[in-house]
Design a protein around this motif. Structure first.
Motif, PDB file in Angstrom:
ATOM      1  N   MET A   1       0.689  -1.167   0.239  1.00 25.01           N
ATOM      2  CA  MET A   1      -0.028   0.074   0.008  1.00 25.01           C
ATOM      3  C   MET A   1       0.849   1.304  -0.023  1.00 25.01           C
ATOM      4  O   MET A   1       1.876   1.450   0.723  1.00 25.01           O
ATOM      5  N   GLN A   2       0.483   2.218  -0.957  1.00 23.60           N
ATOM      6  CA  GLN A   2       1.304   3.316  -1.059  1.00 23.60           C
ATOM      7  C   GLN A   2       0.996   4.382   0.113  1.00 23.60           C
ATOM      8  O   GLN A   2      -0.147   4.554   0.782  1.00 23.60           O
ATOM      9  N   LYS A   3       1.884   4.619   0.794  1.00 21.79           N
ATOM     10  CA  LYS A   3       2.106   5.701   1.789  1.00 21.79           C
ATOM     11  C   LYS A   3       1.381   7.077   1.570  1.00 21.79           C
ATOM     12  O   LYS A   3       1.728   7.565   0.577  1.00 21.79           O
ATOM     13  N   LYS A   4       0.743   7.846   2.436  1.00 23.41           N
ATOM     14  CA  LYS A   4       0.216   9.089   2.118  1.00 23.41           C
ATOM     15  C   LYS A   4       1.248  10.187   2.413  1.00 23.41           C
ATOM     16  O   LYS A   4       1.934   9.808   3.572  1.00 23.41           O
ATOM     17  N   PRO A   5       1.166  11.199   1.780  1.00 22.04           N
ATOM     18  CA  PRO A   5       2.028  12.465   2.062  1.00 22.04           C
ATOM     19  C   PRO A   5       1.366  13.302   2.981  1.00 22.04           C
ATOM     20  O   PRO A   5       0.122  12.825   3.211  1.00 22.04           O
ATOM     21  N   PHE A   6       2.221  13.926   3.877  1.00 21.09           N
ATOM     22  CA  PHE A   6       1.583  14.946   4.874  1.00 21.09           C
ATOM     23  C   PHE A   6       0.975  16.066   3.997  1.00 21.09           C
ATOM     24  O   PHE A   6       1.566  16.468   3.069  1.00 21.09           O
ATOM     25  N   THR A   7      -0.062  16.756   4.727  1.00 23.59           N
ATOM     26  CA  THR A   7      -0.686  18.029   4.131  1.00 23.59           C
ATOM     27  C   THR A   7      -0.134  19.133   4.870  1.00 23.59           C
ATOM     28  O   THR A   7       0.597  19.099   5.709  1.00 23.59           O
ATOM     29  N   LYS A   8      -0.076  20.359   4.130  1.00 25.28           N
ATOM     30  CA  LYS A   8       0.457  21.494   4.604  1.00 25.28           C
ATOM     31  C   LYS A   8       0.188  21.946   6.097  1.00 25.28           C
ATOM     32  O   LYS A   8       0.757  22.373   6.872  1.00 25.28           O
ATOM     33  N   GLU A   9      -1.146  21.708   6.381  1.00 31.35           N
ATOM     34  CA  GLU A   9      -1.655  21.764   7.649  1.00 31.35           C
ATOM     35  C   GLU A   9      -1.046  20.860   8.669  1.00 31.35           C
ATOM     36  O   GLU A   9      -0.602  21.044   9.849  1.00 31.35           O
ATOM     37  N   GLN A  10      -0.711  19.520   8.404  1.00 27.11           N
ATOM     38  CA  GLN A  10      -0.161  18.525   9.163  1.00 27.11           C
ATOM     39  C   GLN A  10       1.214  18.977   9.496  1.00 27.11           C
ATOM     40  O   GLN A  10       1.743  18.693  10.462  1.00 27.11           O
ATOM     41  N   ILE A  11       2.106  19.296   8.303  1.00 29.63           N
ATOM     42  CA  ILE A  11       3.392  19.896   8.639  1.00 29.63           C
ATOM     43  C   ILE A  11       3.405  20.926   9.488  1.00 29.63           C
ATOM     44  O   ILE A  11       4.265  20.848  10.519  1.00 29.63           O
ATOM     45  N   LYS A  12       2.569  21.778   9.614  1.00 30.24           N
ATOM     46  CA  LYS A  12       2.689  22.957  10.533  1.00 30.24           C
ATOM     47  C   LYS A  12       2.545  22.563  11.793  1.00 30.24           C
ATOM     48  O   LYS A  12       2.908  22.793  12.860  1.00 30.24           O
ATOM     49  N   SER A  13       1.404  21.769  12.064  1.00 31.80           N
ATOM     50  CA  SER A  13       1.027  21.290  13.308  1.00 31.80           C
ATOM     51  C   SER A  13       2.090  20.402  14.107  1.00 31.80           C
ATOM     52  O   SER A  13       2.511  20.384  15.254  1.00 31.80           O
TER      53      SER A  13
END
Length: 159
Positions: A1-13
């Motif tokens: 299963m391909q892993k998800k990238p982090f979103t901009k909001e997740q990165i900031k948090s």
């Protein structure tokens, strides 16, 4: 299963929740898009110029392909590197992300291991309240190209 990238909001948090080595690992990985084996192999000399200042642009030779890639660090990550080097008092040839272990023959610092880094990334996702099974060290490698593509819709810009 391909892993998800982090979103901009997740990165900031996540960036604000972390501290020390894990915060630096996270930010450098997002900025550079390096494979985890290349990231954990970084040395202080790779990110510091001859005058002891952090480099904004890095040129890293990849282990898998032997090709050199250019990476650009954000101002936020540069500030983290400066603080990390002062706090840890790392020498020019020390690993940027040292393990607690030292080489038994030479007494020099060793880099953190790949399994250790994978566990750190899983812990980062879990601590952020995300499903840790959907994220891996490759998620951090994919994050920046994913965000650039979402904004530009230009695949060449992502390369």
């Amino acid at each position: 299963m391909q892993k998800k990238p982090f979103t901009k909001e997740q990165i900031k948090s996540i960036r604000n929740q972390l501290s020390g080595r894990n915060q630096l690992l996270f930010c450098v990985h997002v900025d550079t898009c390096l494979r985890s084996c290349d990231l954990i192999s970084l040395r202080v000399s790779d990110v510091i110029d001859g005058h002891g200042r952090p480099r904004k642009n890095l040129e890293i030779k990849q282990k898998k392909t032997s090709r050199k890639v250019n990476c650009r660090l954000s101002d936020y990550t540069i500030a983290l590197i400066e603080g990390w080097l002062v706090a840890r008092k790392l020498a020019h040839n020390d690993p940027l992300f040292p393990s607690r272990k030292t080489c038994p023959k030479t007494g020099t610092l060793k880099s953190i291991s790949a399994p250790q880094y994978r566990n750190i990334v899983k812990d980062i996702a879990y601590t952020a309240g995300l499903d840790w099974q959907l994220y891996s060290s490759h998620s951090l490698r994919r994050t920046k190209p994913y965000l650039v593509y979402r904004e530009t819709r230009d695949i060449e810009t992502c390369r």
